[in-house]
Design a protein around this motif. Sequence first.
Motif, PDB file in Angstrom:
ATOM      1  N   ARG A  20      35.121  11.530   9.503  1.00  0.00           N
ATOM      2  CA  ARG A  20      35.171  12.560   8.466  1.00  0.00           C
ATOM      3  C   ARG A  20      33.970  13.507   8.568  1.00  0.00           C
ATOM      4  O   ARG A  20      34.107  14.734   8.478  1.00  0.00           O
ATOM      5  N   MET A  21      32.795  12.908   8.779  1.00  0.00           N
ATOM      6  CA  MET A  21      31.602  13.742   8.928  1.00  0.00           C
ATOM      7  C   MET A  21      31.702  14.657  10.137  1.00  0.00           C
ATOM      8  O   MET A  21      31.320  15.833  10.081  1.00  0.00           O
ATOM      9  N   GLU A  68      35.486   1.245   7.729  1.00  0.00           N
ATOM     10  CA  GLU A  68      34.798   2.201   6.867  1.00  0.00           C
ATOM     11  C   GLU A  68      33.880   3.116   7.684  1.00  0.00           C
ATOM     12  O   GLU A  68      33.866   4.338   7.496  1.00  0.00           O
ATOM     13  N   VAL A  69      33.124   2.490   8.583  1.00  0.00           N
ATOM     14  CA  VAL A  69      32.199   3.262   9.401  1.00  0.00           C
ATOM     15  C   VAL A  69      32.951   4.282  10.257  1.00  0.00           C
ATOM     16  O   VAL A  69      32.596   5.463  10.303  1.00  0.00           O
ATOM     17  N   GLY A 106      26.036  12.579  19.861  1.00  0.00           N
ATOM     18  CA  GLY A 106      24.837  11.898  19.369  1.00  0.00           C
ATOM     19  C   GLY A 106      25.118  11.091  18.123  1.00  0.00           C
ATOM     20  O   GLY A 106      24.677   9.947  17.983  1.00  0.00           O
ATOM     21  N   MET A 107      25.859  11.680  17.231  1.00  0.00           N
ATOM     22  CA  MET A 107      26.214  11.008  15.982  1.00  0.00           C
ATOM     23  C   MET A 107      26.970   9.717  16.250  1.00  0.00           C
ATOM     24  O   MET A 107      26.685   8.675  15.653  1.00  0.00           O
ATOM     25  N   GLU A 152      34.351   7.091   8.060  1.00  0.00           N
ATOM     26  CA  GLU A 152      33.304   7.949   7.511  1.00  0.00           C
ATOM     27  C   GLU A 152      32.708   8.863   8.577  1.00  0.00           C
ATOM     28  O   GLU A 152      32.520  10.066   8.359  1.00  0.00           O
ATOM     29  N   VAL A 153      32.411   8.287   9.704  1.00  0.00           N
ATOM     30  CA  VAL A 153      31.826   9.078  10.787  1.00  0.00           C
ATOM     31  C   VAL A 153      32.821  10.142  11.258  1.00  0.00           C
ATOM     32  O   VAL A 153      32.446  11.290  11.518  1.00  0.00           O
ATOM     33  N   ARG A 209      26.740  -4.889   5.677  1.00  0.00           N
ATOM     34  CA  ARG A 209      27.387  -4.493   4.444  1.00  0.00           C
ATOM     35  C   ARG A 209      28.650  -3.666   4.689  1.00  0.00           C
ATOM     36  O   ARG A 209      29.644  -3.775   3.963  1.00  0.00           O
ATOM     37  N   LEU A 210      28.585  -2.831   5.718  1.00  0.00           N
ATOM     38  CA  LEU A 210      29.687  -1.906   5.983  1.00  0.00           C
ATOM     39  C   LEU A 210      30.632  -2.507   7.015  1.00  0.00           C
ATOM     40  O   LEU A 210      30.194  -3.099   8.002  1.00  0.00           O
ATOM     41  N   TRP A 248      19.451  12.946  19.217  1.00  0.00           N
ATOM     42  CA  TRP A 248      20.148  13.166  20.483  1.00  0.00           C
ATOM     43  C   TRP A 248      19.768  14.485  21.146  1.00  0.00           C
ATOM     44  O   TRP A 248      19.949  14.667  22.346  1.00  0.00           O
ATOM     45  N   LEU A 305      27.238   7.980  19.229  1.00  0.00           N
ATOM     46  CA  LEU A 305      26.506   7.003  20.031  1.00  0.00           C
ATOM     47  C   LEU A 305      25.483   6.248  19.202  1.00  0.00           C
ATOM     48  O   LEU A 305      25.220   5.071  19.425  1.00  0.00           O
ATOM     49  N   TRP A 306      24.919   6.941  18.241  1.00  0.00           N
ATOM     50  CA  TRP A 306      23.865   6.337  17.431  1.00  0.00           C
ATOM     51  C   TRP A 306      24.374   5.149  16.607  1.00  0.00           C
ATOM     52  O   TRP A 306      23.600   4.309  16.167  1.00  0.00           O
ATOM     53  N   ARG A 343      23.141   1.780  17.222  1.00  0.00           N
ATOM     54  CA  ARG A 343      21.792   1.428  16.811  1.00  0.00           C
ATOM     55  C   ARG A 343      21.718   0.814  15.426  1.00  0.00           C
ATOM     56  O   ARG A 343      20.802   0.079  15.106  1.00  0.00           O
ATOM     57  N   TRP A 344      22.646   1.183  14.582  1.00  0.00           N
ATOM     58  CA  TRP A 344      22.505   0.720  13.201  1.00  0.00           C
ATOM     59  C   TRP A 344      23.669  -0.141  12.726  1.00  0.00           C
ATOM     60  O   TRP A 344      23.503  -0.934  11.810  1.00  0.00           O
ATOM     61  N   ALA A 401      28.340  18.667   7.514  1.00  0.00           N
ATOM     62  CA  ALA A 401      28.868  17.314   7.668  1.00  0.00           C
ATOM     63  C   ALA A 401      28.867  16.540   6.358  1.00  0.00           C
ATOM     64  O   ALA A 401      29.767  15.738   6.110  1.00  0.00           O
ATOM     65  N   GLY A 454      21.086  10.382  14.090  1.00  0.00           N
ATOM     66  CA  GLY A 454      21.606  10.298  15.448  1.00  0.00           C
ATOM     67  C   GLY A 454      21.827  11.669  16.055  1.00  0.00           C
ATOM     68  O   GLY A 454      21.461  11.931  17.205  1.00  0.00           O
ATOM     69  N   LEU A 461      27.983  15.912  18.084  1.00  0.00           N
ATOM     70  CA  LEU A 461      28.956  14.893  17.708  1.00  0.00           C
ATOM     71  C   LEU A 461      28.768  13.630  18.542  1.00  0.00           C
ATOM     72  O   LEU A 461      28.833  12.505  18.022  1.00  0.00           O
TER      73      LEU A 461
END
Lengths: 220, 220
Positions: free
Chosen positions: A199-200, A192-193, A173-174, A196-197, A187-188, B177, A176-177, A180-181, B204, B173, A171
């Motif tokens: 939720r994932m 929203e980000v 890693g997800m 979404e994250v 666009r996002l 990681w 922190l990443w 990077r993007w 996820a 990510g 989690l």
Amino acid sequence: MTSLDSALHATGRTATGETDPDRRAGIYRNAARIFHRKGYHATSINDIAAAVGLTKAGLYYYIKGKQDLLFAIMSFAMDQLDAQVIEPARREQDPQARLETIVSRHARLITQDSSALTILVNELEGLLPDDRADIIGRQRDYVEFIADTLAALRDEGKVLGLDPTIGAFSLVGMVLWISRWYRADGRLDADEVVAEVTRMAVSAVLTHNEGSPTGKENRE
Amino acid sequence: MTSLDSALHATGRTATGETDPDRRAGIYRNAARIFHRKGYHATSINDIAAAVGLTKAGLYYYIKGKQDLLFAIMSFAMDQLDAQVIEPARREQDPQARLETIVSRHARLITQDSSALTILVNELEGLLPDDRADIIGRQRDYVEFIADTLAALRDEGKVLGLDPTIGAFSLVGMVLWISRWYRADGRLDADEVVAEVTRMAVSAVLTHNEGSPTGKENRE
DNA sequence: GCCAGTCTACCGACCGCCCGGTAGGTTGGC
DNA sequence: GCCAACCTACCGGGCGGTCGGTAGACTGGC
């Protein structure tokens, strides 16, 4: 009053007496920005001095050295994480709500300003051994806090067979990443980000053959 | 291109036949190890030379320069990703199987040897602009491949309301990681880590109010 | 069987540059 | 006049990279 200057107490004061705290905050903020963009080792003291409109020697009126600058920035980022993520999460009693708080607040911080938080994870090698031990220790506490939360979810039966450590790292890693993007002008948008994250992240760890009975399910 | 590295594939052949390919492979391998441990900018040519038992001048008999060394390593890592992850995944027709292949194979690679793959994501700013554009392009293709896979899952109705781009980045990510926390001599073994991370990745993104109807469910 | 020539695989010494950091001022507002 | 807030000038050192050289193995001509 969120300023990098609050990290100053960690390194102590410079030369003599009182110095302008705003100026100092600007220096730390700029240093963080440049370290983030070019990396610590690829950034020279001159780069930072120029960015704040000083000469190198002038800059040294405010800072003790390059490594102290780095440590101050990382300490500040860690303080931010403590205050904006860990403490609010600790106040949540329900493990799932706690997890959601951790992920969404951490993600939110990164979308707001990722400089210090990204340096925090990418430039550990630049620190002096003692400083590094300090930061790594605090980071480990953070991951353990998440792992404990996952373990609590497991005890509630909401998670089956997941290793809390692997889960916590994944989690992190997800989240922190994101730095990077994610681009603020992309666009996002940040909301929203973050949503979404989050939720994932929740989906990734929850056992998924039932609806969530938490009463905390206000998304989607 | 020339240095795009017959050397790294070197189990035998050299395009030109001019220098010892084993020696050269050892240099690249050591360089990758040290870049990974200390970071590109913090690593000196002398560090690498010493690690392979040469002087700096001797090392320059084999390499063109520090930046070419970095680019060669990153190209190799990208080749590895293409051959070991993307191509096998492309052969999977079912989107969920494809996703599982991507995550598990990528995770597996990282547990085996993370040096080159980690450099690939951490040292982009050390490259010359043209080289950087090359690598970034290939990385973008990879993320888009994952996003396409998620979009296919969505078209199958297995994913609801997830933005494929955010999903792809998040999974990447999570996987990348691993190199930060996984230790081959640690408590967790590679099989376990790969399986767990793959499971989390699938959870996820999949809509989670039903069991998996894929017939590809051979874990646990 | 020997020696001249050639080639790979290195090394010691060196170059110019820029780095982090410092010594010792100078300036301007109180 | 004092002191915070800078500056110019400089230092030692390490950096990436180059140059000229050479030990030794390997050829081929005679």
